[in-house]
Motif scaffolding. Structure first.
Motif, PDB file in Angstrom:
ATOM      1  N   VAL A  16       0.863  -1.181   0.000  1.00 50.29           N
ATOM      2  CA  VAL A  16       0.000   0.000   0.000  1.00 50.29           C
ATOM      3  C   VAL A  16       0.896   1.227   0.000  1.00 50.29           C
ATOM      4  O   VAL A  16       1.702   1.418   0.917  1.00 50.29           O
ATOM      5  CB  VAL A  16      -0.935   0.023   1.222  1.00 50.29           C
ATOM      6  CG1 VAL A  16      -1.773   1.314   1.227  1.00 50.29           C
ATOM      7  CG2 VAL A  16      -1.851  -1.192   1.218  1.00 50.29           C
ATOM      8  N   TYR A  40      -1.590  -1.140  -4.284  1.00 55.59           N
ATOM      9  CA  TYR A  40      -2.750  -0.487  -3.683  1.00 55.59           C
ATOM     10  C   TYR A  40      -2.335   0.879  -3.145  1.00 55.59           C
ATOM     11  O   TYR A  40      -1.159   1.137  -2.879  1.00 55.59           O
ATOM     12  CB  TYR A  40      -3.318  -1.341  -2.547  1.00 55.59           C
ATOM     13  CG  TYR A  40      -3.899  -2.657  -3.018  1.00 55.59           C
ATOM     14  CD1 TYR A  40      -5.263  -2.798  -3.252  1.00 55.59           C
ATOM     15  CD2 TYR A  40      -3.070  -3.757  -3.250  1.00 55.59           C
ATOM     16  CE1 TYR A  40      -5.788  -4.005  -3.703  1.00 55.59           C
ATOM     17  CE2 TYR A  40      -3.595  -4.962  -3.702  1.00 55.59           C
ATOM     18  CZ  TYR A  40      -4.951  -5.069  -3.924  1.00 55.59           C
ATOM     19  OH  TYR A  40      -5.469  -6.258  -4.375  1.00 55.59           O
ATOM     20  N   ARG A  43      -7.038   6.133  -1.598  1.00 56.68           N
ATOM     21  CA  ARG A  43      -7.542   7.092  -2.585  1.00 56.68           C
ATOM     22  C   ARG A  43      -8.688   7.902  -1.988  1.00 56.68           C
ATOM     23  O   ARG A  43      -9.561   7.349  -1.310  1.00 56.68           O
ATOM     24  CB  ARG A  43      -8.022   6.347  -3.831  1.00 56.68           C
ATOM     25  CG  ARG A  43      -8.466   7.244  -4.987  1.00 56.68           C
ATOM     26  CD  ARG A  43      -8.786   6.417  -6.208  1.00 56.68           C
ATOM     27  NE  ARG A  43      -9.899   5.499  -5.942  1.00 56.68           N
ATOM     28  CZ  ARG A  43     -10.193   4.448  -6.719  1.00 56.68           C
ATOM     29  NH1 ARG A  43      -9.453   4.160  -7.775  1.00 56.68           N
ATOM     30  NH2 ARG A  43     -11.220   3.670  -6.425  1.00 56.68           N
ATOM     31  N   ALA A  77      -6.134  -8.926  -2.135  1.00 61.83           N
ATOM     32  CA  ALA A  77      -6.270  -7.772  -1.257  1.00 61.83           C
ATOM     33  C   ALA A  77      -5.248  -7.805  -0.118  1.00 61.83           C
ATOM     34  O   ALA A  77      -5.039  -8.841   0.512  1.00 61.83           O
ATOM     35  CB  ALA A  77      -7.690  -7.724  -0.690  1.00 61.83           C
ATOM     36  N   ASP A  92     -11.168  -0.119   4.812  1.00 62.37           N
ATOM     37  CA  ASP A  92     -11.798   1.161   4.476  1.00 62.37           C
ATOM     38  C   ASP A  92     -12.369   1.848   5.715  1.00 62.37           C
ATOM     39  O   ASP A  92     -12.162   3.050   5.930  1.00 62.37           O
ATOM     40  CB  ASP A  92     -12.899   0.954   3.436  1.00 62.37           C
ATOM     41  CG  ASP A  92     -12.347   0.626   2.055  1.00 62.37           C
ATOM     42  OD1 ASP A  92     -11.124   0.779   1.855  1.00 62.37           O
ATOM     43  OD2 ASP A  92     -13.132   0.221   1.183  1.00 62.37           O
ATOM     44  N   LEU A 106      -9.310   2.018   0.206  1.00 64.06           N
ATOM     45  CA  LEU A 106      -8.141   1.305  -0.292  1.00 64.06           C
ATOM     46  C   LEU A 106      -8.428   0.895  -1.731  1.00 64.06           C
ATOM     47  O   LEU A 106      -9.414   0.187  -1.994  1.00 64.06           O
ATOM     48  CB  LEU A 106      -7.867   0.081   0.579  1.00 64.06           C
ATOM     49  CG  LEU A 106      -6.466  -0.528   0.517  1.00 64.06           C
ATOM     50  CD1 LEU A 106      -5.409   0.482   0.908  1.00 64.06           C
ATOM     51  CD2 LEU A 106      -6.397  -1.753   1.422  1.00 64.06           C
ATOM     52  N   ALA A 107      -7.604   1.348  -2.672  1.00 63.76           N
ATOM     53  CA  ALA A 107      -7.893   1.143  -4.091  1.00 63.76           C
ATOM     54  C   ALA A 107      -6.739   0.433  -4.778  1.00 63.76           C
ATOM     55  O   ALA A 107      -5.570   0.784  -4.582  1.00 63.76           O
ATOM     56  CB  ALA A 107      -8.147   2.480  -4.774  1.00 63.76           C
ATOM     57  N   ARG A 108      -7.071  -0.570  -5.605  1.00 59.04           N
ATOM     58  CA  ARG A 108      -6.069  -1.244  -6.418  1.00 59.04           C
ATOM     59  C   ARG A 108      -5.744  -0.381  -7.630  1.00 59.04           C
ATOM     60  O   ARG A 108      -6.604   0.319  -8.171  1.00 59.04           O
ATOM     61  CB  ARG A 108      -6.588  -2.614  -6.865  1.00 59.04           C
ATOM     62  CG  ARG A 108      -5.540  -3.458  -7.588  1.00 59.04           C
ATOM     63  CD  ARG A 108      -6.099  -4.822  -7.971  1.00 59.04           C
ATOM     64  NE  ARG A 108      -5.141  -5.573  -8.780  1.00 59.04           N
ATOM     65  CZ  ARG A 108      -4.585  -6.715  -8.422  1.00 59.04           C
ATOM     66  NH1 ARG A 108      -4.888  -7.253  -7.262  1.00 59.04           N
ATOM     67  NH2 ARG A 108      -3.732  -7.326  -9.220  1.00 59.04           N
ATOM     68  N   GLU A 109      -4.486  -0.430  -8.056  1.00 58.67           N
ATOM     69  CA  GLU A 109      -4.058   0.348  -9.217  1.00 58.67           C
ATOM     70  C   GLU A 109      -4.859  -0.026 -10.454  1.00 58.67           C
ATOM     71  O   GLU A 109      -5.114  -1.201 -10.714  1.00 58.67           O
ATOM     72  CB  GLU A 109      -2.566   0.117  -9.463  1.00 58.67           C
ATOM     73  CG  GLU A 109      -1.991   0.958 -10.591  1.00 58.67           C
ATOM     74  CD  GLU A 109      -0.503   0.706 -10.770  1.00 58.67           C
ATOM     75  OE1 GLU A 109       0.288   1.374 -10.085  1.00 58.67           O
ATOM     76  OE2 GLU A 109      -0.144  -0.180 -11.567  1.00 58.67           O
ATOM     77  N   HIS A 114       0.523   4.161  -9.263  1.00 59.89           N
ATOM     78  CA  HIS A 114       0.702   4.609  -7.893  1.00 59.89           C
ATOM     79  C   HIS A 114       2.136   5.060  -7.610  1.00 59.89           C
ATOM     80  O   HIS A 114       2.421   5.584  -6.527  1.00 59.89           O
ATOM     81  CB  HIS A 114       0.339   3.493  -6.913  1.00 59.89           C
ATOM     82  CG  HIS A 114      -1.121   3.166  -6.893  1.00 59.89           C
ATOM     83  ND1 HIS A 114      -1.613   1.999  -6.338  1.00 59.89           N
ATOM     84  CD2 HIS A 114      -2.204   3.842  -7.346  1.00 59.89           C
ATOM     85  CE1 HIS A 114      -2.936   1.975  -6.452  1.00 59.89           C
ATOM     86  NE2 HIS A 114      -3.319   3.075  -7.056  1.00 59.89           N
TER      87      HIS A 114
END
Length: 235
Positions: A16, A40, A43, A77, A92, A106-109, A114
Motif C-alpha cells: 500500500v 494499492y 484514494r 487484497a 476502508d 483502499l484502491a487497487r491500481e 501509484h
C-alpha cells in the motif's frame, strides 16, 4: 569481468503506497516493478492518492507511515496493519476513522500508476552509513528511504556511489535494471514510523550535502527473480 556493485541484503515491498512495507526473501520483478509493490493506495473522493506531500496526483495524509501492509502470493487484497502491527478487519472503515476522512478507500491500481517516479529503488549500505555518521543522534534505518533493494557494498565504497551507476545497467538473479537517476527526497524521510521517531535532521543533511537526492531509481529492462544474497553487477 562485470563489476560487482553489491549483494542484496534486504528486499522491501510496499503493498500500500505510503505505508510501511514487508521484507521478502525473494520476489519476481517485471516491467511494472516488484510483484505487488505499490499495487494499492489510499484514494480520496477526488481520485488523489495518499502520500507525504500534496501534488496534482497526491494528497498529503499524515499518519499513513505508521501503518503497514503485506500481501499473499496471489497478490490479492492486502492485509492492512495498524500502528501496533495488528491486522485490520475492515481497511476502508479503519482508514476513514484513522484519518478522519469519510471519502477515503483502499484502491487497487488501474489506469493511473501509484508510483511517484520509477518502479525500482536501490540503496547501498555505504550511503546509509553516511547518513548515520551525518546524523549521529537520529535513528537511521533504510525504511526511512523506502528502497526496494538494500545492497551491501564492499568495504571502502564511498557514499552516494549510486550516482556513478546512472546510464548503465545492472544484472543479478536473472533480473536486469536500467539505472537512471536518484530520488528527490521529501518529508517522508523524516516522518515518524514504528520504531523510528521524527528526525528532520536527516532530510536537512541529505538536502545540504547531496542536493536532496539519495538512492538509484531504475526501470526494468529484463524481468526476473531476485533474492537476498544475489550479487548485482554492472553490465
Amino acid at each position: 569481468m562485470a563489476e560487482i556493485i553489491g549483494v542484496v541484503e534486504r528486499i522491501w515491498r510496499y503493498p500500500v503506497k505510503s505505508t510501511g512495507g514487508e521484507r521478502l526473501d525473494s520476489v519476481e520483478v517485471d516491467s511494472r516493478g516488484l510483484a505487488g509493490d505499490r499495487l494499492y493506495a489510499v484514494r480520496d473522493g477526488h481520485g488523489k492518492f495518499g502520500s507525504g506531500k500534496t501534488t496534482r496526483r497526491f494528497r498529503r495524509m499524515d499518519g499513513l507511515l505508521r501503518l503497514s501492509a503485506r500481501l499473499g502470493h496471489r497478490l490479492d487484497a492486502p492485509v492492512l496493519l495498524d500502528p501496533l502491527g495488528s491486522p485490520v478487519a475492515d481497511p476502508d472503515a479503519f482508514l476513514r476513522a484513522y484519518l478522519g476522512r469519510e471519502d477515503v478507500e483502499l484502491a487497487r491500481e488501474d489506469a493511473v500508476s501509484h508510483f511517484d517516479q520509477l518502479p525500482v529503488s536501490l540503496l547501498t549500505t555505504a550511503t546509509l552509513d553516511w547518513v548515520r555518521a551525518a546524523c549521529p543522534a537520529a535513528a537511521v534505518d533504510e525504511r526511512r528511504f523506502r528502497p526496494n533493494l538494500l545492497l551491501r557494498t564492499p568495504p571502502g565504497t564511498p557514499p552516494f556511489v549510486e550516482d556513478t551507476w546512472f546510464g548503465r545497467e545492472a544484472a543479478g538473479g536473472g533480473l536486469r535494471l536500467a539505472l537512471i537517476r536518484a530520488s528527490e527526497r521529501c518529508v517522508m524521510t523524516a516522518a515518524p514510523q514504528p520504531g523510528l521517531p521524527h528526525a528532520p535532521e536527516i532530510l536537512r543533511a541529505v538536502a545540504t550535502h547531496h542536493g536532496n537526492r539519495l538512492d538509484a531509481l531504475a526501470d526494468v529492462t529484463a524481468p526476473g527473480r531476485i533474492a537476498v544474497g544475489d550479487e548485482l553487477r554492472l553490465v
